[in-house]
Design an enzyme around this catalytic site. Sequence first.
Site, PDB file in Angstrom:
ATOM      1  N   ALA A 246       0.865  -1.176   0.000  1.00 27.16           N
ATOM      2  CA  ALA A 246       0.000   0.000   0.000  1.00 27.16           C
ATOM      3  C   ALA A 246       0.902   1.226   0.000  1.00 27.16           C
ATOM      4  O   ALA A 246       2.053   1.166   0.452  1.00 27.16           O
ATOM      5  CB  ALA A 246      -0.896  -0.020   1.225  1.00 27.16           C
TER       6      ALA A 246
ATOM      7  N   GLY B  55       0.602  -4.989   0.966  1.00 29.96           N
ATOM      8  CA  GLY B  55      -0.628  -5.052   0.183  1.00 29.96           C
ATOM      9  C   GLY B  55      -0.404  -5.676  -1.191  1.00 29.96           C
ATOM     10  O   GLY B  55      -1.339  -6.223  -1.780  1.00 29.96           O
TER      11      GLY B  55
ATOM     12  N   GLU C 208      -0.637  -9.300  -0.572  1.00 28.68           N
ATOM     13  CA  GLU C 208      -2.047  -9.583  -0.270  1.00 28.68           C
ATOM     14  C   GLU C 208      -2.897  -9.556  -1.542  1.00 28.68           C
ATOM     15  O   GLU C 208      -3.796 -10.380  -1.721  1.00 28.68           O
ATOM     16  CB  GLU C 208      -2.566  -8.566   0.757  1.00 28.68           C
ATOM     17  CG  GLU C 208      -1.856  -8.703   2.095  1.00 28.68           C
ATOM     18  CD  GLU C 208      -2.211  -7.575   3.060  1.00 28.68           C
ATOM     19  OE1 GLU C 208      -1.738  -6.443   2.845  1.00 28.68           O
ATOM     20  OE2 GLU C 208      -2.959  -7.816   4.012  1.00 28.68           O
TER      21      GLU C 208
ATOM     22  N   GLU D 213       4.837  -4.944   6.940  1.00 25.71           N
ATOM     23  CA  GLU D 213       4.106  -3.883   7.652  1.00 25.71           C
ATOM     24  C   GLU D 213       4.630  -3.672   9.069  1.00 25.71           C
ATOM     25  O   GLU D 213       4.565  -2.573   9.609  1.00 25.71           O
ATOM     26  CB  GLU D 213       2.607  -4.205   7.707  1.00 25.71           C
ATOM     27  CG  GLU D 213       1.896  -4.151   6.366  1.00 25.71           C
ATOM     28  CD  GLU D 213       1.865  -5.476   5.618  1.00 25.71           C
ATOM     29  OE1 GLU D 213       2.681  -6.377   5.937  1.00 25.71           O
ATOM     30  OE2 GLU D 213       1.026  -5.608   4.713  1.00 25.71           O
TER      31      GLU D 213
HETATM   32  C1  HXC Z   1       4.981   4.398  -1.363  1.00 29.88           C
HETATM   33  C2  HXC Z   1       6.873   3.443  -2.261  1.00 29.88           C
HETATM   34  C3  HXC Z   1       6.542   2.190  -1.697  1.00 29.88           C
HETATM   35  C4  HXC Z   1       5.330   2.113  -0.929  1.00 29.88           C
HETATM   36  C5  HXC Z   1       8.392   1.970  -2.765  1.00 29.88           C
HETATM   37  N1  HXC Z   1       8.022   3.249  -2.913  1.00 29.88           N
HETATM   38  N2  HXC Z   1       7.507   1.298  -2.027  1.00 29.88           N
HETATM   39  N3  HXC Z   1       6.103   4.532  -2.100  1.00 29.88           N
HETATM   40  N4  HXC Z   1       4.604   3.238  -0.793  1.00 29.88           N
HETATM   41  N5  HXC Z   1       4.892   0.976  -0.385  1.00 29.88           N
HETATM   42  C6  HXC Z   1       8.719   4.326  -3.650  1.00 29.88           C
HETATM   43  C7  HXC Z   1       9.938   4.822  -2.896  1.00 29.88           C
HETATM   44  O1  HXC Z   1       9.563   5.752  -1.907  1.00 29.88           O
HETATM   45  C8  HXC Z   1      10.759   5.424  -4.006  1.00 29.88           C
HETATM   46  O2  HXC Z   1      10.222   6.686  -4.330  1.00 29.88           O
HETATM   47  C9  HXC Z   1      10.452   4.496  -5.184  1.00 29.88           C
HETATM   48  O3  HXC Z   1       9.229   3.821  -4.873  1.00 29.88           O
HETATM   49  C10 HXC Z   1      11.535   3.444  -5.386  1.00 29.88           C
HETATM   50  O4  HXC Z   1      11.725   2.775  -4.163  1.00 29.88           O
HETATM   51  P1  HXC Z   1      13.167   2.579  -3.493  1.00 29.88           P
HETATM   52  O5  HXC Z   1      12.929   2.316  -2.059  1.00 29.88           O
HETATM   53  O6  HXC Z   1      14.079   3.681  -3.858  1.00 29.88           O
HETATM   54  O7  HXC Z   1      13.648   1.257  -4.254  1.00 29.88           O
HETATM   55  P2  HXC Z   1      14.628   0.107  -3.710  1.00 29.88           P
HETATM   56  O8  HXC Z   1      15.788   0.714  -2.993  1.00 29.88           O
HETATM   57  O9  HXC Z   1      14.873  -0.771  -4.890  1.00 29.88           O
HETATM   58  O10 HXC Z   1      13.772  -0.706  -2.596  1.00 29.88           O
HETATM   59  C11 HXC Z   1      12.646  -1.412  -2.980  1.00 29.88           C
HETATM   60  C12 HXC Z   1      11.820  -1.833  -1.739  1.00 29.88           C
HETATM   61  C13 HXC Z   1      11.497  -0.572  -0.883  1.00 29.88           C
HETATM   62  C14 HXC Z   1      12.602  -2.845  -0.898  1.00 29.88           C
HETATM   63  C15 HXC Z   1      10.543  -2.489  -2.255  1.00 29.88           C
HETATM   64  O11 HXC Z   1      10.955   0.424  -1.730  1.00 29.88           O
HETATM   65  C16 HXC Z   1      10.531  -0.817   0.226  1.00 29.88           C
HETATM   66  O12 HXC Z   1      10.859  -1.368   1.273  1.00 29.88           O
HETATM   67  N6  HXC Z   1       9.271  -0.358   0.043  1.00 29.88           N
HETATM   68  C17 HXC Z   1       8.249  -0.384   1.077  1.00 29.88           C
HETATM   69  C18 HXC Z   1       7.700  -1.768   1.233  1.00 29.88           C
HETATM   70  C19 HXC Z   1       6.651  -1.820   2.318  1.00 29.88           C
HETATM   71  O13 HXC Z   1       6.883  -1.447   3.470  1.00 29.88           O
HETATM   72  N7  HXC Z   1       5.452  -2.279   1.956  1.00 29.88           N
HETATM   73  C20 HXC Z   1       4.334  -2.406   2.904  1.00 29.88           C
HETATM   74  C21 HXC Z   1       3.520  -1.145   2.917  1.00 29.88           C
HETATM   75  S1  HXC Z   1       2.220  -1.226   4.106  1.00 29.88           S
HETATM   76  P3  HXC Z   1      11.153   8.021  -4.316  1.00 29.88           P
HETATM   77  O14 HXC Z   1      10.182   9.117  -4.634  1.00 29.88           O
HETATM   78  O15 HXC Z   1      11.768   8.094  -2.972  1.00 29.88           O
HETATM   79  O16 HXC Z   1      12.150   7.755  -5.417  1.00 29.88           O
HETATM   80  C22 HXC Z   1       0.997  -2.130   3.384  1.00 29.88           C
HETATM   81  C23 HXC Z   1      -0.277  -2.278   4.182  1.00 29.88           C
HETATM   82  C24 HXC Z   1      -1.364  -2.979   3.396  1.00 29.88           C
HETATM   83  O17 HXC Z   1       1.160  -2.615   2.331  1.00 29.88           O
HETATM   84  C25 HXC Z   1      -2.728  -2.865   4.048  1.00 29.88           C
HETATM   85  C26 HXC Z   1      -3.575  -1.762   3.483  1.00 29.88           C
HETATM   86  C27 HXC Z   1      -4.966  -1.674   4.046  1.00 29.88           C
END
Ligand code: HXC
Length: 258
Positions: free
Chosen positions: A65, A109, A112, A132
Amino acid sequence: MGYETIIVETDEHVGTVRLNRPEALNALNSQLLEELAKALAAFDRNDKIRVIVLTGSEKAFAAGADVKEMAEKNFVDMFSEDFFTAQTESMLRVRKPIIAAVSGYALGGGCELAMMCDFIICSDTAKFGQPEINLGVIAGIGGTQRLTRLVGKSKSMEMHLTGRMMDAEEAERAGLVSRIVPAKDLMSEVMKTAEKISEKSPLAVMAVKEAVNRSYETTLREGILFERRLFNALFATEDQTEGMAAFVEKRTPQFRGK
Ligand code: HXC
């Protein structure tokens, strides 16, 4: 049509939705989920479409998400808008099979969403996880429930508690994905699988989806009764007559969904 966060394509009987927010690794925001729900519902209503494929990019199916959207919200926002519920419930009403074609990250997400599809084929670069916990929250669209049913309590609990990622090999071993294919062949293999399903009776295909999904919701005895009644009901279809006649006559059946 006129979508901004997804790309929709059709090829004969197969409809494909490609998540398309490359700048955010296909992070799921409200707009994307609204568009996805609309596109899936439109494919479900379209008589020509028999199978749906949901995919992302080579680098990411979806990295979760959208954290930037969620960071602004408080409990009252999340609770009163029932964040993502309407869109995901709408996806679960789709009666045609949805195949997730996963390459790269399927996190939070994103994992999921892949698990909400009917099965997952992934590339050898796929990485699944429920990170998360690193954000001070937990999965919110089914992760704790679906991952546990798919891979068992121990692995699911470890994934959710540590936030670690699972690679494609581990995901296949654990039963999260049906098959791994080389990254360069992902879409061609998924399309072959989708085409194969699209040649079956669409009525029997819908019955399979309902019956298998029912196994998550009910007891074994009730599930078997549900299956038997669907099996019986399919004998009221022209496709059953055609399928069995074609076998006896040693020819390829022509299923028409009647
Ligand atoms: C918003 C995101 C994002 C996310 C990546 N980006 N994941 N933006 N939400 N979930 C954005 C980054 O901010 C960055 O933007 C660009 O995408 C590239 O990501 P990087 O981090 O620079 O890439 P990399 O170093 O290759 O790392 C990839 C990654 C990392 C390991 C996937 O991005 C990461 O850990 N992402 C978050 C994963 C996460 O926590 N997901 C769970 C979310 S909570 P900029 O602008 O900085 O270049 C969830 C809850 C669900 O999902 C339930 C909902 C009801």
